[in-house]
Design a protein around this motif. Sequence first.
Motif, PDB file in Angstrom:
ATOM      1  N   UNK A  62     -38.242 -19.763 -48.644  1.00  0.00           N
ATOM      2  CA  UNK A  62     -37.270 -19.445 -49.897  1.00  0.00           C
ATOM      3  C   UNK A  62     -38.123 -18.718 -50.659  1.00  0.00           C
ATOM      4  N   UNK A  63     -39.385 -19.303 -50.868  1.00  0.00           N
ATOM      5  CA  UNK A  63     -40.124 -18.319 -51.803  1.00  0.00           C
ATOM      6  C   UNK A  63     -40.373 -16.727 -51.484  1.00  0.00           C
ATOM      7  N   UNK A  64     -40.471 -16.593 -50.020  1.00  0.00           N
ATOM      8  CA  UNK A  64     -40.395 -15.143 -49.596  1.00  0.00           C
ATOM      9  C   UNK A  64     -39.235 -14.549 -49.990  1.00  0.00           C
ATOM     10  N   UNK A  65     -38.099 -15.027 -49.575  1.00  0.00           N
ATOM     11  CA  UNK A  65     -36.700 -14.459 -49.890  1.00  0.00           C
ATOM     12  C   UNK A  65     -36.616 -14.159 -51.338  1.00  0.00           C
ATOM     13  N   UNK A  66     -36.903 -15.262 -52.155  1.00  0.00           N
ATOM     14  CA  UNK A  66     -36.947 -14.699 -53.526  1.00  0.00           C
ATOM     15  C   UNK A  66     -37.889 -13.642 -53.931  1.00  0.00           C
ATOM     16  N   UNK A  67     -39.142 -13.733 -53.564  1.00  0.00           N
ATOM     17  CA  UNK A  67     -40.141 -12.389 -53.862  1.00  0.00           C
ATOM     18  C   UNK A  67     -39.402 -11.327 -53.577  1.00  0.00           C
ATOM     19  N   UNK A  68     -39.049 -11.173 -52.387  1.00  0.00           N
ATOM     20  CA  UNK A  68     -38.423  -9.712 -51.636  1.00  0.00           C
ATOM     21  C   UNK A  68     -37.108  -9.400 -52.348  1.00  0.00           C
TER      22      UNK A  68
END
Length: 291
Positions: free
Chosen positions: A130-136
Amino acid sequence: MNTFAIVTDSSCDLPESLAREIDLTVLPLAFVMNGREYYNYLDEREILLHDFYEALRVGQPCTTSAVNVDAFVSAMEPLLKQGRDVLCIAFSSGLSNTYNAAALAVEELAQKYPERKIYAVDSLCASLGQGLLIYLAAQERSKGKPIEEVRDWVEKEKYHLCHWFTVEDLQFLKRGGRVSAATALVGTMLSIKPVMHMDNAGHLINISKARGRKASLRALVDRMEQLAIQPEEQTVFISHGDSLEDAQFVANEVQSRLGVQKPITINYVGPVIGAHSGPGTIALFFLGKER
């Protein structure tokens, strides 16, 4: 100030400094341990995550509580009052009611602020996935893309956000109903570790088994080798259940075997997920051809 705000919940497990860097508004989720309710702030202000996992190790039970719609309203409304539009990217509906609460809050706020654009997206992701999706998504926003384009990008790319993980202690998965009591017993006796991933519906699925801890960690990297799109250019995140040394082992494997150039972000699996996966969980996140 960014043209629109991105809101999420603390199951994103991002380092607090990174969340601040990308101008992220994070709603802390709650959990109960030893009769006390805690809020999972990314800066660990209420409980250090090492202490949380130490409590799990000695058998302290932990339960997670339902998300309040009003909490999402309280997180998003000040942004709307500032004249900002809001994109909320929430914890997988396959694991939690968090997205449903966010969607209800968006519906309520959309009626109150008809001049603003307010969207909720079910990430179908968890932890640093979830964090990576948001970061991207924040990187897409930084290119000047409007809120609708970033929302559509998230809706498309979430099906390419690969989550591969393993656990050290099968008893935690047994308590959560992810494996049977017999599987947990035999697996513990024979040091058999599950290799699991999150499917397109946002559910945790047991895919294969590995004999021994190191084999299970290498199996995560094997999956990345099979699925990753241009791995040498990837942004890779790894989360762990108070098992930093093993997380660094996986990071080293990813860099040496796949030629990943960018620094790899490593952080804890937060309490909402860690209560069910337990100490020693290791998870690897990247973009792939498919989940």
